[in-house]
Enzyme design. Structure first.
Site, PDB file in Angstrom:
ATOM      1  N   LYS A   1      46.700  40.935  38.099  1.00  0.00           N
ATOM      2  CA  LYS A   1      45.674  40.806  39.137  1.00  0.00           C
ATOM      3  C   LYS A   1      44.387  41.537  38.767  1.00  0.00           C
ATOM      4  CE  LYS A   1      49.023  40.196  42.872  1.00  0.00           C
ATOM      5  NZ  LYS A   1      50.271  40.431  42.113  1.00  0.00           N
ATOM      6  N   ARG A   2      43.933  41.337  37.534  1.00  0.00           N
ATOM      7  CA  ARG A   2      42.705  41.979  37.082  1.00  0.00           C
ATOM      8  C   ARG A   2      41.494  41.305  37.727  1.00  0.00           C
ATOM      9  NH1 ARG A   2      46.116  45.438  35.903  1.00  0.00           N
ATOM     10  NH2 ARG A   2      46.313  46.328  33.821  1.00  0.00           N
TER      11      ARG A   2
END
Length: 283
Positions: free
Chosen positions: A96-97
């Protein structure tokens, strides 16, 4: 591209994605003989993979569980991803960058060509479309893929994602902008290069069908099934003839042994079989 590969894997094996979320408090005692955390996590993951590989479209390591254990945890993830890749499997690194410019480019290198290399990476879009653009070159040149968070399965998703904006939920507006991004073309199986994370715990009537109709040619990663409360009926509207998405289960599969008298590998495999049956009965 990886979305095409994922479509083909679902066609061959069904829509189950197994989440590899190792929690030391819930790893069975049979792995206590390994002296290092690295070995314990790797052989735990290996046992899950070996018992489910022929039934599973892909595997999704949740990065937080490995990062929390420091260098040993990351070494275990490296070995796990290499093992999946050597078996010809597909890896979704759930990190979930969400960052921009050179930082996003560095994340892309880390997860698409570095020690933690996978096939697909999860992203957060809320810093803007330019936070997604650096990943697109890897989709084209290295057969990689991304799943962008749109509508999540947690209770707090309504705090922001469902804010009404001129009669539309915010998540729909974000999704439409990503669909229309330059370079987000359609692959050979009719799905776009950029996939979406769409949670299975939608509580509004027909919300799954609404989302699927809104994004007809987008492939979905669907979390929230099982331990988070999502049921097969909540997922059906998001799939298209059993494809067009992968449905993740983590605790419901890798901790199935805690509710079973059977060996870890057998209990794990039977949990995947049960999950597959849930979807095939409903289709």
């Amino acid at each position: 591209m990886s979305i095409d590969k994922l479509y083909e894997s679902v066609k061959d094996k069904g829509p189950v994605c197994v989440g590899l979320d190792p929690n030391l408090q819930h790893i069975p005692e049979i792995f206590d003989n390994y002296s290092s955390i690295e070995d314990k996590l790797f052989f735990y993951n290996k046992a899950i993979i070996d018992s489910t590989y022929d039934l599973t479209a892909c595997y999704k390591p949740q990065l937080a569980y490995y990062e929390a254990l420091g260098i040993d945890g990351l070494k275990a993830l490296k070995r796990t991803n290499e093992y999946i890749r050597n078996k010809g499997g597909l890896i979704i690194n759930d990190a979930k960058r969400g960052d921009i410019s050179t930082t996003a480019s560095a994340y892309a290198r880390a997860f698409f060509e570095g020690d933690l290399e996978g096939d697909i990476l999860t992203l957060s879009p809320y810093m803007g479309l330019d936070s997604i653009e650096p990943y697109l070159e890897y989709i084209d040149s290295k057969d990689k893929g991304v799943f962008v968070i749109i509508k999540t399965s947690n209770k707090g998703s309504a705090d922001f994602e469902e804010i009404d904006v001129n009669g539309e939920p915010l998540y729909a507006i974000v999704g439409k902008k990503i669909v229309n991004m330059n370079g987000n073309s359609v692959g050979k199986h009719g799905y776009r290069k950029i996939g979406f994370v769409i949670g299975a715990t939608n509580k509004k009537e027909n919300e799954g069908e609404y989302i699927r109709n809104l994004f007809k040619d987008t492939f979905f990663l669907i979390p929230g099934y099982g331990a988070q409360g999502g049921a097969a009926k909540d997922v059906m509207g998001l799939l298209v003839d059993g494809n067009g998405g992968v449905v993740n289960s983590s605790r419901g599969i890798i901790r199935a042994f805690e509710k079973s008298e059977k060996d870890f590998d057998i209990a794990t495999r039977e949990a995947v079989i049960k999950m597959r049956e849930d979807f095939y009965v409903g289709l």
